[in-house]
Design a protein around this motif. Structure first.
Motif, PDB file in Angstrom:
ATOM      1  N   ALA A  68      22.302  30.806  56.865  1.00 35.25           N
ATOM      2  CA  ALA A  68      23.468  30.118  56.292  1.00 35.25           C
ATOM      3  C   ALA A  68      23.897  30.800  54.992  1.00 35.25           C
ATOM      4  O   ALA A  68      25.095  30.982  54.740  1.00 35.25           O
ATOM      5  CB  ALA A  68      23.146  28.654  56.047  1.00 35.25           C
ATOM      6  N   ASP A  69      22.926  31.201  54.178  1.00 36.39           N
ATOM      7  CA  ASP A  69      23.229  31.907  52.935  1.00 36.39           C
ATOM      8  C   ASP A  69      23.880  33.258  53.243  1.00 36.39           C
ATOM      9  O   ASP A  69      24.856  33.657  52.592  1.00 36.39           O
ATOM     10  CB  ASP A  69      21.932  32.088  52.134  1.00 36.39           C
ATOM     11  N   SER A 117      19.067  28.330  60.260  1.00 37.27           N
ATOM     12  CA  SER A 117      18.119  28.482  59.158  1.00 37.27           C
ATOM     13  C   SER A 117      18.874  28.670  57.842  1.00 37.27           C
ATOM     14  O   SER A 117      19.977  29.220  57.821  1.00 37.27           O
ATOM     15  CB  SER A 117      17.176  29.666  59.411  1.00 37.27           C
ATOM     16  N   PRO A 118      18.289  28.201  56.728  1.00 33.26           N
ATOM     17  CA  PRO A 118      18.978  28.311  55.432  1.00 33.26           C
ATOM     18  C   PRO A 118      19.237  29.758  55.022  1.00 33.26           C
ATOM     19  O   PRO A 118      20.253  30.054  54.381  1.00 33.26           O
ATOM     20  CB  PRO A 118      18.035  27.635  54.446  1.00 33.26           C
ATOM     21  N   GLU A 119      18.354  30.662  55.406  1.00 31.00           N
ATOM     22  CA  GLU A 119      18.553  32.074  55.054  1.00 31.00           C
ATOM     23  C   GLU A 119      19.787  32.641  55.759  1.00 31.00           C
ATOM     24  O   GLU A 119      20.564  33.386  55.163  1.00 31.00           O
ATOM     25  CB  GLU A 119      17.314  32.896  55.423  1.00 31.00           C
TER      26      GLU A 119
END
Length: 171
Positions: free
Chosen positions: A105-106, A101-103
């Motif tokens: 990954a951040d 998920s992008p969250e």
């Protein structure tokens, strides 16, 4: 040990008999043949003691350094998981959070920037960091089921993103 004592006694007796006519025994004459051996033995003992102290210090410092890496990694993981919670806010219950998920990954980028030495020390890949973040996220949200942090105001979010970007740029 018995041979050493017997040899010492023999030398003392020999030196005493050699000086019997004088009837005085000089301690210097008794000890002087043994001085080189005593110095050698003392050198071995001191070397062994220094070696033992060096090993003990290395063990203690190694544990201390590893603990600081572990603490830095745990703090970065907790902060990264907190970043995910704040980013998702009330959607946390309805969104499936996984490593891709992008969250996450951040948050992985955050952990890699916040504790690069600890990540390198433990040989963690970004995938490993992501797995640990998801696990930490579960620990943080399990303490109070159903409770999620509210998403920050857009201006607060923008300021936080700017501060994170600045911190990442300096590393």
């Amino acid at each position: 040990m018995r041979m050493l004592l017997a040899a010492t006694a023999a030398l003392v007796l020999i030196s005493m008999s050699a000086q019997a006519a004088d009837s005085t025994i000089s301690l210097r004459d008794v000890i002087s043949p043994w001085v080189p051996d005593l110095v050698s033995i003392l050198g071995v003992v001191i070397t062994a003691l220094i070696g033992w102290l060096a090993k003990a210090l290395k063990t203690w410092l190694g544990v201390s350094i590893e603990q600081s890496y572990r603490d830095a990694l745990q703090t970065a993981l907790t902060n990264g998981a907190g970043k995910i919670i704040v980013t998702l806010g009330s959607r946390l219950d309805s969104v499936k959070v996984d490593v891709r998920s992008p969250e996450v990954a951040d948050a992985v980028r955050y952990v890699l920037a916040a504790a690069p030495d600890a990540v390198a020390k433990f040989g963690l890949s970004p995938q490993d960091v992501g797995d640990k973040l998801v696990a930490k996220l579960g620990v943080l949200t399990a303490a109070t089921p159903g409770a999620v942090a509210a998403a920050p105001e857009p201006s607060v979010r923008a300021a936080a993103d700017a501060a994170l970007a600045k911190a990442l740029a300096t590393h």
